[in-house]
Design a protein around this motif. Structure first.
Motif, PDB file in Angstrom:
ATOM      1  N   HIS C  30       1.035  -1.204   0.153  1.00  0.00           N
ATOM      2  CA  HIS C  30      -0.388   0.002  -0.076  1.00  0.00           C
ATOM      3  C   HIS C  30       1.025   1.130  -0.006  1.00  0.00           C
ATOM      4  N   THR C  31       1.395   1.498  -1.234  1.00  0.00           N
ATOM      5  CA  THR C  31       2.326   2.514  -0.978  1.00  0.00           C
ATOM      6  C   THR C  31       1.728   3.803  -1.565  1.00  0.00           C
ATOM      7  N   PRO C  32       1.567   4.896  -1.694  1.00  0.00           N
ATOM      8  CA  PRO C  32       0.433   6.214  -2.646  1.00  0.00           C
ATOM      9  C   PRO C  32       0.579   5.616  -3.767  1.00  0.00           C
ATOM     10  N   LEU C  35      -1.741   2.209  -4.459  1.00  0.00           N
ATOM     11  CA  LEU C  35      -3.225   2.645  -3.445  1.00  0.00           C
ATOM     12  C   LEU C  35      -3.673   3.590  -4.806  1.00  0.00           C
ATOM     13  N   ALA C  36      -3.534   4.893  -5.308  1.00  0.00           N
ATOM     14  CA  ALA C  36      -3.604   5.524  -6.661  1.00  0.00           C
ATOM     15  C   ALA C  36      -3.997   5.121  -7.565  1.00  0.00           C
ATOM     16  N   TYR C  79     -10.412   2.659  -0.571  1.00  0.00           N
ATOM     17  CA  TYR C  79      -8.963   2.874  -1.936  1.00  0.00           C
ATOM     18  C   TYR C  79      -8.830   4.580  -1.166  1.00  0.00           C
ATOM     19  N   LEU C  80      -9.342   5.216  -1.405  1.00  0.00           N
ATOM     20  CA  LEU C  80      -9.787   6.966  -0.878  1.00  0.00           C
ATOM     21  C   LEU C  80      -9.245   6.620   0.013  1.00  0.00           C
ATOM     22  N   ILE C  83      -5.366   5.971   1.169  1.00  0.00           N
ATOM     23  CA  ILE C  83      -4.476   6.636   0.844  1.00  0.00           C
ATOM     24  C   ILE C  83      -4.498   8.135   1.797  1.00  0.00           C
ATOM     25  N   CYS C  87      -1.001   8.423   4.018  1.00  0.00           N
ATOM     26  CA  CYS C  87      -0.444   9.955   3.512  1.00  0.00           C
ATOM     27  C   CYS C  87      -0.468  11.024   4.672  1.00  0.00           C
ATOM     28  N   ILE C  89      -2.921  12.712   5.455  1.00  0.00           N
ATOM     29  CA  ILE C  89      -4.536  13.156   5.507  1.00  0.00           C
ATOM     30  C   ILE C  89      -5.357  13.749   6.063  1.00  0.00           C
TER      31      ILE C  89
END
Lengths: 124, 124, 124, 124
Positions: C30-32, C35-36, C79-80, C83, C87, C89
């Protein structure tokens, strides 16, 4: 109507796809809007093949994966050609024109070895 | 190295793009994984052109919109050709093979005038 | 570790998803970046549901279609949230800040009833 | 109508977005089909942030990049909430139901540490 035989060029491929669509009476669904949706769905199937790969795994592909990826690329190209068809766009001419633009946006001496977006160069 | 002149075929376009990339030393960024991401970003720019259009508006395009859409299709095709290049896939051959498969999945007599997904036919 | 029970809020949902991932030792994938890619693949499955629909067909959904679309929206949201998690966020704060920006870009008196991109207003 | 103040939960965020849309008379453009297109366009802007990153670069984000990515995630969430709204879908309930399904498709003992698609387990 006989199924057209193998296409050997982009123009023949476009003609083969057009015939495929016409035989099935699918032109009614092929608005540019719908085709843009269909194209990105196929592009996402290409993305799906690589989503959990390391960069290295995405390079070292088995023959089986290569065949599957080829099919997804083909589906993406089919819709790309259909959008060009229904919009009346010459894809080769558009690609040449866009590459000419890109050559100005990313001059060799500044872009070499850099993955920065071109806007990074514009103030320099 | 002189910029290659206009491409007149898919093979020439692929060669022109390869040269463009090599001159900028960008092969290092062009893993299949990264290129799949770049391709879907461009496909999304095609989608963006049509997102608020009615079906009719997406058909009746001004010359200005047609030019812009041509550029976005060109960008999508550039990355499609690059993925094929770095994966060693013959795109015309893959497209012919995929259309052969699609012709079996969507036989004319069943698919005519229908937008049902092919799985809807398989139990019949 | 016991499977967390039903989530009733966004924060609980995020916690439930984090636990799901941790139990399967999937954080390593699950790296950004990955996942994107996974998120856009799920967003494309939402698009696929609607690609051949007329605008009206996309509104008049059967209960069966509504359930399927709910699953695809759920996958996109998973997935949103992931991420945002990896990150660091705060998604609700980011959404409030972005809506504040959008309110300036699209002032009510100019944007009312128009689907023009905001750049169309800026020279006026 | 006064702009609603900061949302503190998913339900409040959904209400704030609905008000934003209503004030601009944009419901007329918000068919599920159009919103699905808008959502994937925003998801692609998330992808664009990471497309040339190494896995490590996508993890080690500057505060500036984090803010920008937060805005793109926010835009994606806005359209996700709007699709749920116009389709009459309870997103939290749908997410819980989908995670229940995923827990069956990817049992912990088989899925641990593996990025194989779940179909790889089904014949075992």
């Amino acid at each position: 109507m006989t199924e057209q035989s193998r296409a050997d060029s982009l123009a023949q491929l476009r003609a083969r796809i057009n015939q495929f669509v016409a035989e099935r009476d699918w032109e009614q669904f092929h608005t540019p809007k719908n085709l843009a949706m269909a194209m990105i769905v196929e592009a996402a199937e290409v993305v799906e093949h690589f989503q959990w790969d390391t960069p290295q795994e995405s390079i070292a592909l088995s023959e089986e994966r290569k065949t599957e990826i080829g099919y997804e690329l083909a589906d993406t190209m089919v819709y790309l050609l259909r959008i060009a068809e229904v919009c009346g766009i010459d894809l080769i001419a558009a690609a040449n024109a866009k590459i000419d633009l890109n050559a100005k946006k990313y001059p060799v001496e500044k872009a070499r070895g850099s993955n920065a977006k071109y806007t990074a160069y514009q103030d320099q």
